[in-house]
Write a protein that holds these residues in place. Structure first.
Motif, mmCIF file in Angstrom:
data_model
loop_
_atom_site.group_PDB
_atom_site.id
_atom_site.type_symbol
_atom_site.label_atom_id
_atom_site.label_comp_id
_atom_site.label_asym_id
_atom_site.label_seq_id
_atom_site.Cartn_x
_atom_site.Cartn_y
_atom_site.Cartn_z
ATOM 1 N N TRP A 13 9.402 8.840 11.632
ATOM 2 C CA TRP A 13 8.637 7.604 11.355
ATOM 3 C C TRP A 13 8.868 6.551 12.439
ATOM 4 O O TRP A 13 7.924 5.857 12.831
ATOM 5 C CB TRP A 13 8.990 7.052 9.978
ATOM 6 N N TYR A 26 -5.540 1.987 11.871
ATOM 7 C CA TYR A 26 -4.790 1.028 11.042
ATOM 8 C C TYR A 26 -5.333 -0.402 11.174
ATOM 9 O O TYR A 26 -4.949 -1.278 10.409
ATOM 10 C CB TYR A 26 -3.291 1.084 11.351
ATOM 11 N N GLN A 61 7.996 1.476 0.576
ATOM 12 C CA GLN A 61 7.591 2.325 1.703
ATOM 13 C C GLN A 61 6.327 1.738 2.365
ATOM 14 O O GLN A 61 5.307 2.398 2.507
ATOM 15 C CB GLN A 61 7.395 3.767 1.233
ATOM 16 N N THR A 66 0.104 -2.809 6.501
ATOM 17 C CA THR A 66 -1.322 -3.142 6.339
ATOM 18 C C THR A 66 -1.679 -3.419 4.876
ATOM 19 O O THR A 66 -2.440 -4.349 4.591
ATOM 20 C CB THR A 66 -2.215 -2.028 6.923
ATOM 21 N N ASP A 67 -1.139 -2.628 3.957
ATOM 22 C CA ASP A 67 -1.440 -2.875 2.532
ATOM 23 C C ASP A 67 -0.643 -4.077 2.014
ATOM 24 O O ASP A 67 -1.146 -4.850 1.196
ATOM 25 C CB ASP A 67 -1.114 -1.625 1.693
ATOM 26 N N ASP A 82 10.956 -0.750 3.681
ATOM 27 C CA ASP A 82 10.836 0.538 4.367
ATOM 28 C C ASP A 82 12.181 0.824 5.040
ATOM 29 O O ASP A 82 12.920 -0.105 5.365
ATOM 30 C CB ASP A 82 9.727 0.494 5.422
ATOM 31 N N SER A 84 12.392 2.381 7.956
ATOM 32 C CA SER A 84 12.165 2.552 9.392
ATOM 33 C C SER A 84 12.150 1.195 10.087
ATOM 34 O O SER A 84 11.200 0.416 9.925
ATOM 35 C CB SER A 84 10.825 3.264 9.618
ATOM 36 N N ALA A 87 8.976 0.639 12.057
ATOM 37 C CA ALA A 87 7.802 0.298 11.235
ATOM 38 C C ALA A 87 7.839 -1.182 10.865
ATOM 39 O O ALA A 87 6.804 -1.864 10.879
ATOM 40 C CB ALA A 87 7.772 1.170 9.984
ATOM 41 N N ALA A 107 15.383 -0.969 3.945
ATOM 42 C CA ALA A 107 16.240 -0.346 2.925
ATOM 43 C C ALA A 107 15.689 1.014 2.554
ATOM 44 O O ALA A 107 14.481 1.254 2.629
ATOM 45 C CB ALA A 107 16.301 -1.215 1.664
ATOM 46 N N VAL A 109 14.474 3.514 -0.159
ATOM 47 C CA VAL A 109 13.754 3.186 -1.394
ATOM 48 C C VAL A 109 14.674 3.316 -2.622
ATOM 49 O O VAL A 109 14.568 2.525 -3.562
ATOM 50 C CB VAL A 109 12.477 4.042 -1.519
ATOM 51 N N GLY A 127 2.517 4.129 -2.516
ATOM 52 C CA GLY A 127 1.723 5.352 -2.478
ATOM 53 C C GLY A 127 1.171 5.689 -1.118
ATOM 54 O O GLY A 127 1.658 5.213 -0.091
ATOM 55 N N GLY A 129 1.091 8.704 0.656
ATOM 56 C CA GLY A 129 2.063 9.362 1.522
ATOM 57 C C GLY A 129 3.453 8.776 1.372
ATOM 58 O O GLY A 129 4.205 8.706 2.349
ATOM 59 N N LEU A 134 10.494 11.766 -0.972
ATOM 60 C CA LEU A 134 11.615 11.533 -1.893
ATOM 61 C C LEU A 134 11.960 12.812 -2.643
ATOM 62 O O LEU A 134 11.087 13.432 -3.259
ATOM 63 C CB LEU A 134 11.249 10.423 -2.881
HETATM 64 C C1 LIG Z 1 2.886 7.474 5.030
HETATM 65 S S1 LIG Z 1 3.899 6.054 5.156
HETATM 66 C C2 LIG Z 1 3.380 5.134 3.809
HETATM 67 C C3 LIG Z 1 2.039 4.860 4.087
HETATM 68 C C4 LIG Z 1 1.531 3.556 3.717
HETATM 69 N N1 LIG Z 1 0.901 3.711 2.449
HETATM 70 C C5 LIG Z 1 0.603 3.235 4.834
HETATM 71 O O1 LIG Z 1 -0.357 3.996 5.076
HETATM 72 O O2 LIG Z 1 0.838 2.292 5.550
HETATM 73 C C6 LIG Z 1 5.471 6.545 4.559
HETATM 74 C C7 LIG Z 1 6.534 5.474 4.796
HETATM 75 O O3 LIG Z 1 7.645 5.832 3.987
HETATM 76 C C8 LIG Z 1 8.808 5.438 4.684
HETATM 77 N N2 LIG Z 1 9.923 6.172 4.083
HETATM 78 C C9 LIG Z 1 10.097 7.527 4.032
HETATM 79 N N3 LIG Z 1 11.233 7.816 3.355
HETATM 80 C C10 LIG Z 1 11.789 6.640 2.966
HETATM 81 C C11 LIG Z 1 12.948 6.296 2.237
HETATM 82 N N4 LIG Z 1 13.782 7.233 1.779
HETATM 83 N N5 LIG Z 1 13.206 4.990 2.013
HETATM 84 C C12 LIG Z 1 12.371 4.019 2.483
HETATM 85 N N6 LIG Z 1 11.248 4.284 3.203
HETATM 86 C C13 LIG Z 1 10.951 5.586 3.430
HETATM 87 C C14 LIG Z 1 8.515 5.776 6.126
HETATM 88 O O4 LIG Z 1 9.327 5.063 7.022
HETATM 89 C C15 LIG Z 1 7.036 5.387 6.226
HETATM 90 O O5 LIG Z 1 6.883 4.103 6.737
#
Ligand SMILES: C[S@@+](CC[C@H](N)C(=O)[O-])C[C@H]1O[C@@H](n2cnc3c(N)ncnc32)[C@H](O)[C@@H]1O
Length: 275
Positions: A13, A26, A61, A66-67, A82, A84, A87, A107, A109, A127, A129, A134
């Motif tokens: 990510w 985006y 997450q 954007t959302d 998030d 990352s 990000a 942090a 999730v 949501g 993705g 998890l």
């Molecule tokens: C597909 S994106 C989410 C998409 C979001 N709906 C979007 O399109 O902007 C998935 C996000 O989950 C985050 N992520 C993945 N595993 C995570 C975790 N264990 N804790 C926090 N964030 C996590 C990633 O860093 C990434 O930014």
């Protein structure tokens, strides 16, 4: 389950976040140009979302924001979480471009309620993705319930677990169920050199660990946290090209199977209230 799934997934990510922010998909420039612009994901669900004005909201997450920024534009007081850091750099930049105030926090999730406080929110939004990263849907439901005040609402739109169990379409054009539908302790190990948006960027951190969660497992996990399910709608479209080469692009950046899309629930929107 691999003990290093977080490090593996975070590296992927972190590498993709700047490319996503630079991608036309985006729409960062649209947020900057039009103060009323909302992400396509939030726009899709406006008929179900209702008013969020004045709500204390957290976007789990949140990726590049954007959302999160769209919900802030609708009047919610938003926090985005998030794991990352790359990000979150882009998310903070977007909030500035869009002229809204959002509190973005780094942090995992599963630690969100410890970091942000129990019962601190009227709305948990997540949501598209998110859940596939998890390993344990029950732990996620505990976090959601802990973040919400009594009467607070979860709003989730996610890839349907049936869609996520299709690895690809077979050579004869038939849908092939390849991956797990139900949650398993072992991850699905995925190696993917690209990403889901238009970009010329090349990536090297391509190995990820992901999990699927059946719809019944998700609903049971929420019911066990005394969450009352108030809405569940299955959709025949998805906001990314989930089965490349076999989908057609619709309005609002949605994609749908070209051939008999009525065979497959592509995504769902679920809402639940904390009892
Ligand atoms: C597909 S994106 C989410 C998409 C979001 N709906 C979007 O399109 O902007 C998935 C996000 O989950 C985050 N992520 C993945 N595993 C995570 C975790 N264990 N804790 C926090 N964030 C996590 C990633 O860093 C990434 O930014």
């Amino acid at each position: 389950m691999s003990h290093d799934y977080r490090a593996l997934n975070r590296a992927s990510w972190d590498e993709r976040a700047p490319a996503h922010a630079a991608s036309p998909d985006y729409g960062f420039s649209r947020f900057a140009a039009d103060p009323r612009y909302l992400s396509e994901v939030v726009t899709f669900d406006l008929p179900r979302l209702g008013s969020v004005s004045g709500l204390r909201g957290v976007h789990l997450q949140c990726h590049i924001g954007t959302d999160t920024v769209s919900l802030a534009r609708l009047g919610a007081r938003m926090c985005g979480v998030d794991f990352s850091p790359a990000a979150l750099v882009e998310a903070r930049r977007l909030a500035q471009l869009a002229g809204v105030d959002v509190d973005f926090r780094e942090a995992d999730v599963y630690l969100a309620s410890e970091v942000l406080g129990r019962g601190a929110f009227d709305l948990v939004f997540t949501g598209i993705g998110a859940l596939c990263w998890l390993p344990d849907i029950r732990r996620w439901a505990e976090v959601v319930a802990a973040l919400l005040r009594p009467g607070g609402r979860l709003f989730l739109r996610e890839g349907h677990p049936m869609l996520l169990s299709l690895a690809e379409i077979g050579p004869d054009g038939r849908l092939v169920v390849e991956d797990a539908y139900f949650e398993r302790s072992d991850p699905t190990v995925i190696e993917q050199c690209g990403t889901y948006v238009e970009t010329g960027a090349a990536f090297s951190r391509n190995l990820t660990h992901q999990w699927n969660h059946g719809l019944g497992e998700l609903i049971t996990a929420l019911l066990d946290q005394r969450m009352l399910i108030t809405a569940l709608v299955e959709h025949d479209s998805v906001p990314w090209e989930a089965l490349p080469g076999h989908m057609e692009r619709l309005a609002l950046g949605e994609w749908r199977l070209r051939d008999r899309p009525f065979r497959l629930p592509h995504t769902y929107t679920l809402q639940a209230i904390k009892g």
